[in-house]
Design a protein around this motif. Structure first.
Motif, mmCIF file in Angstrom:
data_model
loop_
_atom_site.group_PDB
_atom_site.id
_atom_site.type_symbol
_atom_site.label_atom_id
_atom_site.label_comp_id
_atom_site.label_asym_id
_atom_site.label_seq_id
_atom_site.Cartn_x
_atom_site.Cartn_y
_atom_site.Cartn_z
ATOM 1 N N LEU A 201 14.500 -10.278 4.027
ATOM 2 C CA LEU A 201 13.663 -9.082 3.971
ATOM 3 C C LEU A 201 13.127 -8.833 2.565
ATOM 4 O O LEU A 201 12.016 -8.315 2.399
ATOM 5 N N SER A 202 13.891 -9.210 1.557
ATOM 6 C CA SER A 202 13.400 -9.067 0.181
ATOM 7 C C SER A 202 12.181 -9.953 -0.039
ATOM 8 O O SER A 202 11.220 -9.567 -0.713
ATOM 9 N N SER A 203 12.209 -11.141 0.548
ATOM 10 C CA SER A 203 11.058 -12.045 0.438
ATOM 11 C C SER A 203 9.849 -11.466 1.162
ATOM 12 O O SER A 203 8.700 -11.639 0.741
ATOM 13 N N LEU A 204 10.132 -10.746 2.249
ATOM 14 C CA LEU A 204 9.039 -10.127 3.012
ATOM 15 C C LEU A 204 8.294 -9.099 2.155
ATOM 16 O O LEU A 204 7.084 -8.915 2.317
ATOM 17 N N SER A 205 8.981 -8.443 1.252
ATOM 18 C CA SER A 205 8.348 -7.441 0.389
ATOM 19 C C SER A 205 7.221 -8.049 -0.439
ATOM 20 O O SER A 205 6.169 -7.431 -0.622
ATOM 21 N N LEU A 206 7.440 -9.251 -0.928
ATOM 22 C CA LEU A 206 6.418 -9.920 -1.725
ATOM 23 C C LEU A 206 5.193 -10.249 -0.880
ATOM 24 O O LEU A 206 4.050 -10.130 -1.335
ATOM 25 N N LEU A 207 5.433 -10.643 0.373
ATOM 26 C CA LEU A 207 4.327 -10.932 1.290
ATOM 27 C C LEU A 207 3.518 -9.672 1.552
ATOM 28 O O LEU A 207 2.278 -9.686 1.539
ATOM 29 N N ILE A 208 4.197 -8.564 1.780
ATOM 30 C CA ILE A 208 3.523 -7.299 2.058
ATOM 31 C C ILE A 208 2.639 -6.885 0.883
ATOM 32 O O ILE A 208 1.493 -6.469 1.062
ATOM 33 N N LYS A 209 3.163 -7.022 -0.325
ATOM 34 C CA LYS A 209 2.426 -6.578 -1.506
ATOM 35 C C LYS A 209 1.149 -7.388 -1.727
ATOM 36 O O LYS A 209 0.130 -6.860 -2.182
ATOM 37 N N SER A 210 1.190 -8.661 -1.355
ATOM 38 C CA SER A 210 0.082 -9.560 -1.703
ATOM 39 C C SER A 210 -0.988 -9.700 -0.633
ATOM 40 O O SER A 210 -1.963 -10.412 -0.833
ATOM 41 N N THR A 211 -0.837 -9.015 0.494
ATOM 42 C CA THR A 211 -1.775 -9.246 1.596
ATOM 43 C C THR A 211 -2.582 -8.016 1.996
ATOM 44 O O THR A 211 -3.104 -7.945 3.115
ATOM 45 N N GLY A 212 -2.706 -7.037 1.112
ATOM 46 C CA GLY A 212 -3.616 -5.920 1.335
ATOM 47 C C GLY A 212 -3.412 -5.177 2.638
ATOM 48 O O GLY A 212 -2.296 -4.786 2.986
ATOM 49 N N ALA A 213 -4.503 -5.016 3.402
ATOM 50 C CA ALA A 213 -4.461 -4.250 4.647
ATOM 51 C C ALA A 213 -3.514 -4.873 5.661
ATOM 52 O O ALA A 213 -2.792 -4.170 6.376
ATOM 53 N N ILE A 214 -3.501 -6.202 5.744
ATOM 54 C CA ILE A 214 -2.601 -6.888 6.679
ATOM 55 C C ILE A 214 -1.155 -6.635 6.287
ATOM 56 O O ILE A 214 -0.286 -6.385 7.135
ATOM 57 N N GLY A 215 -0.886 -6.689 4.974
ATOM 58 C CA GLY A 215 0.462 -6.400 4.499
ATOM 59 C C GLY A 215 0.876 -4.979 4.817
ATOM 60 O O GLY A 215 2.047 -4.705 5.106
ATOM 61 N N THR A 216 -0.080 -4.069 4.781
ATOM 62 C CA THR A 216 0.205 -2.670 5.123
ATOM 63 C C THR A 216 0.595 -2.542 6.581
ATOM 64 O O THR A 216 1.510 -1.784 6.937
ATOM 65 N N PHE A 217 -0.103 -3.283 7.455
ATOM 66 C CA PHE A 217 0.261 -3.304 8.877
ATOM 67 C C PHE A 217 1.681 -3.842 9.056
ATOM 68 O O PHE A 217 2.492 -3.275 9.804
ATOM 69 N N ILE A 218 1.999 -4.933 8.359
ATOM 70 C CA ILE A 218 3.348 -5.513 8.445
ATOM 71 C C ILE A 218 4.384 -4.507 7.959
ATOM 72 O O ILE A 218 5.445 -4.334 8.570
ATOM 73 N N TYR A 219 4.070 -3.837 6.861
ATOM 74 C CA TYR A 219 4.968 -2.835 6.274
ATOM 75 C C TYR A 219 5.346 -1.772 7.310
ATOM 76 O O TYR A 219 6.523 -1.461 7.513
ATOM 77 N N GLY A 220 4.335 -1.219 7.978
ATOM 78 C CA GLY A 220 4.590 -0.154 8.939
ATOM 79 C C GLY A 220 5.324 -0.630 10.173
ATOM 80 O O GLY A 220 6.241 0.047 10.666
ATOM 81 N N SER A 221 4.950 -1.796 10.705
ATOM 82 C CA SER A 221 5.572 -2.310 11.926
ATOM 83 C C SER A 221 7.024 -2.709 11.693
ATOM 84 O O SER A 221 7.920 -2.342 12.467
ATOM 85 N N VAL A 222 7.256 -3.477 10.626
ATOM 86 C CA VAL A 222 8.602 -3.975 10.357
ATOM 87 C C VAL A 222 9.548 -2.827 10.009
ATOM 88 O O VAL A 222 10.724 -2.837 10.396
ATOM 89 N N GLU A 223 9.046 -1.828 9.302
ATOM 90 C CA GLU A 223 9.896 -0.672 8.946
ATOM 91 C C GLU A 223 10.454 -0.011 10.204
ATOM 92 O O GLU A 223 11.624 0.344 10.266
ATOM 93 N N ARG A 224 9.624 0.130 11.231
ATOM 94 C CA ARG A 224 10.093 0.717 12.489
ATOM 95 C C ARG A 224 10.991 -0.250 13.261
ATOM 96 O O ARG A 224 12.006 0.155 13.835
ATOM 97 N N LEU A 225 10.632 -1.522 13.278
ATOM 98 C CA LEU A 225 11.426 -2.502 14.021
ATOM 99 C C LEU A 225 12.841 -2.623 13.470
ATOM 100 O O LEU A 225 13.789 -2.881 14.219
ATOM 101 N N LEU A 226 12.988 -2.432 12.178
ATOM 102 C CA LEU A 226 14.296 -2.595 11.552
ATOM 103 C C LEU A 226 15.123 -1.320 11.540
ATOM 104 O O LEU A 226 16.281 -1.339 11.142
ATOM 105 N N LEU A 227 14.542 -0.219 11.989
ATOM 106 C CA LEU A 227 15.266 1.054 12.011
ATOM 107 C C LEU A 227 16.586 0.963 12.771
ATOM 108 O O LEU A 227 17.622 1.419 12.268
ATOM 109 N N PRO A 228 16.635 0.378 13.975
ATOM 110 C CA PRO A 228 17.908 0.335 14.714
ATOM 111 C C PRO A 228 18.992 -0.469 14.006
ATOM 112 O O PRO A 228 20.176 -0.283 14.277
ATOM 113 N N PHE A 229 18.587 -1.393 13.123
ATOM 114 C CA PHE A 229 19.550 -2.251 12.447
ATOM 115 C C PHE A 229 19.944 -1.716 11.071
ATOM 116 O O PHE A 229 20.728 -2.350 10.365
ATOM 117 N N GLY A 230 19.383 -0.591 10.688
ATOM 118 C CA GLY A 230 19.688 -0.027 9.382
ATOM 119 C C GLY A 230 19.112 -0.826 8.235
ATOM 120 O O GLY A 230 19.517 -0.668 7.086
#
Length: 523
Positions: A201-230
């Motif tokens: 997930l730490s590596s995913l942060s770098l992907l999110i930062k470097s991909t603009g609008a697409i990274g923003t979509f990933i940021y929002g989706s993954v944040e919700r998907l990972l909620l049940p797992f803490g």
């Protein structure tokens, strides 16, 4: 039973088991949201009158009381699952689940400290104090695992007979013993497995930062998907407080981290808001929390069975209030997350789309609780800061569209797939007869008559209850009284199932269950 039927039956039962803790969340969410909003620095800067010590004490109490429920959801889920899935001796199962949860985290803590990967004095992202134990934050995922482990071991060993030398541990006394051993194994496995997940997930942060609008979509989706797992903290915390969230010189001072930059922009008379900062401060949450999820709640209310609408309405109003005003979304999300996982996947995608849209429309209004939550942030950081480029005017426009989108998507999927959301399930029926709206004390006569109508004490194998149904397994169904007899005993109806009957008694069902069990000497 086919694979699909087993799948739906499993999640339907899981949803039923978790319904009780889920129904606690709305009031906890309201308290937490109000407390967090009116103790935040940004709100206090605008309304200094709220700084009164007594007023702040009240809001702090709201915040900590609501927060303690959410921070301890994992252990609450562990206990709820253990109680819901065991056949008998539910009190022992609850005790074993609590002990096992503590042991699991103490095991992880001891191993990670020994390996030098956890410093109790300086916990890092993904680590936190769990019931006072410095450990990995495995969220409700860890609680669910422990709940199922304890339920399995309990059902297998609660009536075990050990050799004479160990007979003191026979029966239910063996359950906590074997559960502790099982939780040690779980703790060892998670100690070595979970850090790999967190590294990814730490590596995913770098992907999110470097991909603009697409990274923003990933940021929002993954944040919700990972909620049940803490694990959702791994998505946003690095952006909140490190250079991943940006670096800027404001007022002659270099600041790093999205929260620090935004606070500096608020304080500066000339600095303008920046979408590359606010996209990491949950600006998309304003759309899905304040508009989308209330739309989903409205849809679930509309498709509930007519006789259940009144109670479902109360549940979702209480859940929608903290979502709309303060961004506390868990009360709504947990109401369908386990019962209908497909809806949660759709919700995660819609959450990502919300972030994507706020990026495209340059909406610079933070939605995180650090800024008072979506509603207050829209007022104080949006409307009152329009000159800084908040572009808040797009929020109600896109918000209404989001409400409708959630409503029609959820309604369509629930009806098409026959999803058992609150108020639609058979086992989870929320039926309520108005004349039984007040739970009264069950008299000895009615209890004895119910036992007689079930074919006597000897015919009863087990007695349980859901919200409104007395659920009884019997040896011989032919000995159970006919419907006319049950009507005379005040029942609203009788459903005959393969191994017994479900007698509809409204909200007296749980009281009758306890009285019947006491009368026949059943634990």
């Amino acid at each position: 039973m086919s694979g699909n039927k087993k799948y739906f039956a499993f999640f339907q039962k899981l949803g039923k088991v978790l319904m009780t803790p889920v129904m606690i969340l709305p009031i906890a969410g309201i308290l937490l949201g109000i407390g967090a909003a009116f103790t935040s620095a940004s709100i206090l800067n605008v309304c200094p009158a709220l700084e009164n010590p007594f007023v702040q004490l009240i809001f702090k109490l709201f915040k900590v009381v609501g927060g303690i429920v959410f921070s301890n959801l994992p252990v609450i889920f562990a206990i709820s699952i253990a109680i819901g899935y065991v056949k008998r001796e539910k009190g022992i199962a609850a005790l074993a689940a609590f002990i096992s949860f503590i042991v699991m985290h103490k095991t992880m803590s001891t191993i990670l400290i020994s390996l030098g990967k956890l410093n109790p004095e300086k916990l890092t992202t993904g680590q936190s104090l769990i019931l006072g134990i410095p450990s990995l934050d495995v969220g409700i995922f860890g609680g669910i695992i422990i709940g199922f482990v304890v339920a399995y071991l309990h059902n297998k060993y609660y009536d075990i007979m050990l050799p004479p030398a160990l007979s003191i541990f026979s029966g239910t006394k063996f359950v906590p013993v074997i559960s502790i051993l099982g939780s040690i194994v779980v703790g060892i496995i998670l100690s070595f497995l979970w850090p790999f997940v967190q590294t990814g997930l730490s590596s995913l942060s770098l992907l999110i930062k470097s991909t603009g609008a697409i990274g923003t979509f990933i940021y929002g989706s993954v944040e919700r998907l990972l909620l049940p797992f803490g694990l959702h903290h791994f998505v946003y915390l690095p952006f909140f407080f490190t250079s991943l969230g940006g670096s800027a010189e404001i007022g002659g001072k270099v600041v790093e981290g999205a929260i620090n930059i935004f606070q500096a922009q608020l304080s500066s008379p000339t600095a303008m808001f920046d979408i590359n900062v606010t996209r990491f401060l949950m600006n998309g949450k304003i759309l899905f929390a304040s508009f989308g999820l209330p739309g989903a709640a409205f849809a679930m209310y509309h498709v509930a069975r007519p006789e259940n609408k009144k109670k479902v309405k109360a549940l979702f109003i209480a859940a929608a209030i903290p979502a709309f005003f303060t961004g506390v979304t868990e009360p709504i999300e947990f109401s369908f997350m386990f019962i209908a996982p497909i809806l949660y996947l759709v919700h995660a995608g819609m959450s990502g789309l919300a972030y994507f849209l706020t990026y495209l429309f340059n909406i610079n209004v933070p939605g995180s609780s650090a800024f008072g939550g979506p509603f207050l942030s829209t007022i104080f950081n949006g409307m009152l800061q329009s000159s800084k480029g908040s572009n808040w005017i797009y929020i109600p426009i896109i918000g209404v569209i989001y409400f409708l989108a959630y409503y029609f998507i959820f309604k369509g999927l629930i009806l098409k797939l026959n999803l058992k959301t609150p108020g639609r399930g058979i086992e989870d029926s929320l039926e309520e007869d108005e004349k039984n709206s007040t739970i009264s004390k069950a008299s000895d006569d009615i209890i004895k008559n119910i036992i007689e109508a079930l074919g006597s004490k000897e015919n009863i194998l087990s007695v349980d209850a859901c919200f409104t149904r007395l659920r009884v397994k019997v040896k011989d169904k032919s000995k159970v009284a006919d419907d006319n007899k049950w009507k005379k005993l005040g029942a609203n109806g009788v459903v005959r199932v393969q191994d017994g009957v479900q007698v509809i008694y409204g909200n007296k069902a749980d009281v009758y269950k306890n009285k019947v069990r006491e009368e026949i000497g059943m634990d």
